[in-house]
Design a protein around this motif. Structure first.
Motif, PDB file in Angstrom:
ATOM      1  N   GLU A 512      -8.148  51.652-101.020  1.00 52.37           N
ATOM      2  CA  GLU A 512      -7.483  52.945-100.876  1.00 52.37           C
ATOM      3  C   GLU A 512      -8.545  54.029-100.765  1.00 52.37           C
ATOM      4  OE1 GLU A 512      -4.089  55.575-103.222  1.00 52.37           O
ATOM      5  OE2 GLU A 512      -5.363  54.192-104.350  1.00 52.37           O
ATOM      6  N   VAL A 513      -8.443  54.845 -99.711  1.00 49.01           N
ATOM      7  CA  VAL A 513      -9.396  55.934 -99.491  1.00 49.01           C
ATOM      8  C   VAL A 513      -8.684  57.257 -99.692  1.00 49.01           C
ATOM      9  CG1 VAL A 513     -11.012  56.991 -97.876  1.00 49.01           C
ATOM     10  CG2 VAL A 513     -10.629  54.514 -97.818  1.00 49.01           C
ATOM     11  N   ASP A 514      -9.179  58.058-100.623  1.00 45.09           N
ATOM     12  CA  ASP A 514      -8.624  59.384-100.883  1.00 45.09           C
ATOM     13  C   ASP A 514      -9.145  60.351 -99.825  1.00 45.09           C
ATOM     14  OD1 ASP A 514      -8.882  62.225-102.162  1.00 45.09           O
ATOM     15  OD2 ASP A 514      -7.419  61.176-103.423  1.00 45.09           O
ATOM     16  N   ALA A 515      -8.232  61.008 -99.104  1.00 46.04           N
ATOM     17  CA  ALA A 515      -8.626  61.855 -97.981  1.00 46.04           C
ATOM     18  C   ALA A 515      -9.398  63.088 -98.420  1.00 46.04           C
ATOM     19  CB  ALA A 515      -7.393  62.268 -97.185  1.00 46.04           C
ATOM     20  N   ASP A 516      -9.032  63.680 -99.556  1.00 44.16           N
ATOM     21  CA  ASP A 516      -9.690  64.905-100.021  1.00 44.16           C
ATOM     22  C   ASP A 516     -11.052  64.626-100.641  1.00 44.16           C
ATOM     23  OD1 ASP A 516      -7.622  66.555 -99.186  1.00 44.16           O
ATOM     24  OD2 ASP A 516      -6.517  66.294-101.062  1.00 44.16           O
ATOM     25  N   GLU A 517     -11.100  63.677-101.551  1.00 50.12           N
ATOM     26  CA  GLU A 517     -12.332  63.405-102.278  1.00 50.12           C
ATOM     27  C   GLU A 517     -13.206  62.355-101.601  1.00 50.12           C
ATOM     28  OE1 GLU A 517     -11.451  62.487-106.316  1.00 50.12           O
ATOM     29  OE2 GLU A 517     -10.202  64.271-106.607  1.00 50.12           O
ATOM     30  N   GLY A 518     -12.622  61.563-100.698  1.00 46.22           N
ATOM     31  CA  GLY A 518     -13.396  60.543-100.025  1.00 46.22           C
ATOM     32  C   GLY A 518     -13.709  59.324-100.867  1.00 46.22           C
ATOM     33  N   THR A 519     -13.130  59.250-102.062  1.00 44.71           N
ATOM     34  CA  THR A 519     -13.402  58.118-102.951  1.00 44.71           C
ATOM     35  C   THR A 519     -12.696  56.866-102.448  1.00 44.71           C
ATOM     36  OG1 THR A 519     -11.569  58.827-104.356  1.00 44.71           O
ATOM     37  CG2 THR A 519     -13.785  59.528-104.993  1.00 44.71           C
ATOM     38  N   VAL A 520     -13.278  55.721-102.769  1.00 42.87           N
ATOM     39  CA  VAL A 520     -12.731  54.426-102.369  1.00 42.87           C
ATOM     40  C   VAL A 520     -12.383  53.644-103.621  1.00 42.87           C
ATOM     41  CG1 VAL A 520     -13.172  52.262-101.152  1.00 42.87           C
ATOM     42  CG2 VAL A 520     -14.109  54.412-100.258  1.00 42.87           C
ATOM     43  N   ASN A 521     -11.116  53.266-103.739  1.00 40.63           N
ATOM     44  CA  ASN A 521     -10.660  52.444-104.860  1.00 40.63           C
ATOM     45  C   ASN A 521     -10.205  51.099-104.325  1.00 40.63           C
ATOM     46  OD1 ASN A 521      -9.748  51.871-107.587  1.00 40.63           O
ATOM     47  ND2 ASN A 521      -7.671  52.103-106.802  1.00 40.63           N
ATOM     48  N   GLY A 522     -10.528  50.036-105.037  1.00 38.06           N
ATOM     49  CA  GLY A 522     -10.206  48.703-104.560  1.00 38.06           C
ATOM     50  C   GLY A 522      -9.249  47.950-105.450  1.00 38.06           C
ATOM     51  N   ILE A 523      -8.565  47.000-104.847  1.00 33.44           N
ATOM     52  CA  ILE A 523      -7.678  46.085-105.564  1.00 33.44           C
ATOM     53  C   ILE A 523      -8.086  44.664-105.222  1.00 33.44           C
ATOM     54  CG2 ILE A 523      -5.301  45.281-105.859  1.00 33.44           C
ATOM     55  CD1 ILE A 523      -5.749  48.082-106.910  1.00 33.44           C
ATOM     56  N   ALA A 524      -8.291  43.869-106.252  1.00 33.48           N
ATOM     57  CA  ALA A 524      -8.621  42.462-106.039  1.00 33.48           C
ATOM     58  C   ALA A 524      -7.755  41.644-106.987  1.00 33.48           C
ATOM     59  CB  ALA A 524     -10.100  42.207-106.305  1.00 33.48           C
ATOM     60  N   ASP A 525      -6.789  40.969-106.436  1.00 34.04           N
ATOM     61  CA  ASP A 525      -5.792  40.241-107.205  1.00 34.04           C
ATOM     62  C   ASP A 525      -6.430  39.064-107.946  1.00 34.04           C
ATOM     63  OD1 ASP A 525      -3.437  39.058-108.108  1.00 34.04           O
ATOM     64  OD2 ASP A 525      -2.369  39.519-106.246  1.00 34.04           O
ATOM     65  N   GLU A 526      -6.273  39.029-109.262  1.00 38.33           N
ATOM     66  CA  GLU A 526      -6.851  37.945-110.054  1.00 38.33           C
ATOM     67  C   GLU A 526      -6.204  36.595-109.758  1.00 38.33           C
ATOM     68  OE1 GLU A 526      -6.782  38.926-114.163  1.00 38.33           O
ATOM     69  OE2 GLU A 526      -8.182  40.607-113.963  1.00 38.33           O
ATOM     70  N   ARG A 527      -5.033  36.599-109.129  1.00 40.77           N
ATOM     71  CA  ARG A 527      -4.370  35.334-108.795  1.00 40.77           C
ATOM     72  C   ARG A 527      -5.212  34.501-107.830  1.00 40.77           C
ATOM     73  NH1 ARG A 527      -0.750  39.427-109.134  1.00 40.77           N
ATOM     74  NH2 ARG A 527       1.227  39.117-110.252  1.00 40.77           N
ATOM     75  N   ARG A 528      -6.060  35.147-107.057  1.00 37.69           N
ATOM     76  CA  ARG A 528      -6.894  34.437-106.082  1.00 37.69           C
ATOM     77  C   ARG A 528      -8.385  34.613-106.396  1.00 37.69           C
ATOM     78  NH1 ARG A 528      -6.211  32.812-100.520  1.00 37.69           N
ATOM     79  NH2 ARG A 528      -8.226  31.987 -99.869  1.00 37.69           N
ATOM     80  N   GLY A 529      -8.716  35.144-107.563  1.00 42.38           N
ATOM     81  CA  GLY A 529     -10.111  35.329-107.919  1.00 42.38           C
ATOM     82  C   GLY A 529     -10.803  36.344-107.049  1.00 42.38           C
ATOM     83  N   GLY A 530     -10.083  37.401-106.650  1.00 41.82           N
ATOM     84  CA  GLY A 530     -10.619  38.400-105.745  1.00 41.82           C
ATOM     85  C   GLY A 530     -11.687  39.278-106.373  1.00 41.82           C
ATOM     86  N   SER A 531     -12.352  40.045-105.512  1.00 50.78           N
ATOM     87  CA  SER A 531     -13.424  40.929-105.955  1.00 50.78           C
ATOM     88  C   SER A 531     -13.457  42.153-105.044  1.00 50.78           C
ATOM     89  CB  SER A 531     -14.764  40.195-105.898  1.00 50.78           C
ATOM     90  OG  SER A 531     -15.829  41.045-106.240  1.00 50.78           O
ATOM     91  N   TRP A 532     -13.948  43.258-105.560  1.00 50.99           N
ATOM     92  CA  TRP A 532     -14.131  44.438-104.711  1.00 50.99           C
ATOM     93  C   TRP A 532     -15.296  45.265-105.223  1.00 50.99           C
ATOM     94  CZ3 TRP A 532     -13.650  49.757-105.840  1.00 50.99           C
ATOM     95  CH2 TRP A 532     -13.164  50.076-107.112  1.00 50.99           C
TER      96      TRP A 532
END
Length: 540
Positions: A512-532
């Protein structure tokens, strides 16, 4: 892990210092001025080493297209069961200077053989897909982007529990005696051990040196055709990447763009629009009502997919009509208000509802270019056949046996798929999202975004929430639902089945990219051992 990170850094720094071949001029056309830069970027994928590879590319001046190529090839190495050069996929790419994403379809295609005869393997599109994305949008040399994957294959990496589990589960259908690196002493390699794939490293090196022609015209292609008699060498040479338009749905929250047919962007967008039309927010405090409505939405949209969706090269599909407000109202009339309907369209095909295959990733660069891609071999390990270090797809297994189906077999067609790489946009933010999970993919993604959009749950909360899947009157539930909810669903007429396999319900990857602040937040589902990871992650 540290050794791998250091070696990748040294390798990429070597290339960025100018000692590597520079990209052709056409690859620089996608660059935009620094005025649009937020200086933040990120990667989310189902394996941390793929995330590291993507972040290294972005840190060293590559853009999201470059990172997508590098991540795709890295996943081929660290998740040989889920995707790779023996398969294909589809990617949505949002250029930094465009308002809507583009689509690159490099899905497996049926060969030129006129009679299907139940053949399961089609012509892989992965290599040409990566090449097309790189040539049209990349800023770095291809040699630089594929080299980290070659190093991971050659020097090895630490096996994680997901790979060890996949190998154990597939032992009965793989040629264990011929896969000693995956099955030392006849048993699956264990988590924590180092896996080296010298054959794969050699194959990737040929692709690095000779480009797509190494796969589609060279010795690699000859070996593929020899292993798969229904695919001719000419089928490989004739494969083409297509660039269709994404499915587009207008929601109260913003605009959702998703995969084009024959993938499942249409049923996914329909699901979100149906949830909105039916005032799904009113079920926020009634878990069983939410579960029932979303299960019915899944049934209705899946029926519509079976009746309407196939490869548009063989059947004209009006995606705009299928996601229009008027059509959504018609679909809503088919939803049973209180009990499960078992009116399920039959298409005499293997829908793959028990499969948990595919892999999804999202990358975004500092200029806002985003790639949301789902790659697959179809089943985990595809057919299970292993050639030149990689596994071969079984995508043609999913054609319908009915001649009047939009998903019937025809030379050159691409079979229907449940995958749905997507990008959501409004004036405040951009979200790239997708998941593996077989036939449950549209339902899982719709549940997550419905909770986020209409229940005011954060993306993290929506991903962590318990999932379910309704089909043919059965309610498949993750462990953890209360007895009250399960009893209520049973009273409505559902059969109850609790599924303890964590990956059965997908593994969401999102940025997810915030348009105003430009910050990037990630989601990595633990069901598949994800990472971000993102450049601003430590600042949060």
């Amino acid at each position: 892990m540290f050794k791998i990170m250091m070696s990748l850094s040294l390798l990429l720094n070597l290339f960025s210092s100018g000692e590597a071949a520079q990209p052709e001029e056409e690859n620089n056309e996608s660059e935009v001025s620094s005025e649009t830069s937020s200086d933040n970027y990120g990667v989310t994928a189902s394996h941390p080493l793929a995330v590291e590879v993507g972040m290294e590319v972005l840190e060293n001046g590559g853009n999201a297209a470059d990172a997508a190529v590098a991540v795709s090839y890295a996943l081929n190495v660290v998740e040989p069961f889920g995707s790779g050069i023996g398969g294909g996929g589809q990617a949505l790419l949002l250029p930094p200077d465009k308002e809507e994403p583009m689509v690159y379809d490099y899905k497996v295609a049926a060969p030129s053989k006129e009679d299907w005869d139940g053949d399961v393997t089609g012509v892989p599109g992965f290599v040409k897909g990566m090449d097309t994305i790189h040539k049209e949008h990349g800023a770095k040399s291809f040699e630089e982007l594929i080299s980290p994957a070659i190093e991971l294959a050659e020097d090895g990496f630490e096996v994680d529990p997901v790979l060890a589990e996949r190998l154990d589960g597939a032992k009965s259908r793989l040629s264990v005696d011929d896969l000693s690196h995956l099955y030392p002493n006849g048993e699956p390699i264990e988590a924590g051990e180092t896996l080296k794939q010298s054959d794969l490293a050699e194959t990737l090196t040929k692709i690095r040196d000779d480009g797509p022609s190494a796969f589609y015209e060279g010795e690699i292609g000859e070996n593929f055709a020899e292993a798969v008699p229904n695919v001719k060498e000419s089928d490989l040479e004739d494969y083409e990447v297509t660039e269709p338009v994404p499915v587009k749905g207008e929601l109260n929250e913003g605009t959702i763009y998703s995969a084009s047919p024959p993938l499942s962007g249409v049923p996914f967008v329909q699901s979100l629009k149906l949830a909105e039309y039916m005032d799904i927010e009113e079920t926020k405090d009634n878990e069983s009502e939410f579960a029932h409505v979303m299960s019915e939405i899944s049934r209705v949209t899946n029926n519509d997919k079976i009746n309407k969706i196939g490869d548009p090269s063989s059947k004209e599909i009006d995606e705009e009509e299928l996601v229009s407000d008027e059509y959504i109202e018609e679909l809503a009339d088919e939803i049973s208000p209180d009990e499960p309907s078992t009116e399920t369209a039959a298409d005499d095909e293997n829908a793959g509802d028990d499969h948990t295959d595919t892999t999804h990733f999202v990358v975004v660069d500092k200029d806002g270019m985003m790639v949301s891609a789902t790659n697959t071999l179809s089943n985990f390990f595809g057919t299970g056949e292993y050639v030149d270090g990689y596994f071969i797809n079984n995508a043609d297994k999913y054609f319908s046996k009915l001649s009047n189906s939009p998903n019937s077999y025809k030379p050159g067609k691409r079979s229907r798929s449940s995958t749905a790489p997507s990008i959501f946009m409004n004036e405040d933010r951009t979200i790239g999202i997708g998941t593996p999970g077989g036939g449950r993919i549209p339902s899982v993604m719709a549940q997550v975004l419905t909770r986020h959009f209409y229940f005011d749950e954060s993306l993290e909360e929506a991903v962590e929430a318990l999932r379910f899947y309704g089909r043919d009157g059965t309610f498949y539930a993750e462990p953890g639902f209360s007895e009250e909810v399960l009893e209520d669903m049973e009273e409505r007429g559902y059969g109850i089945r609790v599924n303890h396999h964590t990956m059965f319900f997908g593994g969401i990857q999102a940025l997810e990219v915030d348009a105003d602040e430009g910050t990037v937040n990630g989601i990595a589902d633990e069901r598949r051992g994800g990472s971000w990871d993102s450049s601003n992650k430590e600042e949060e």
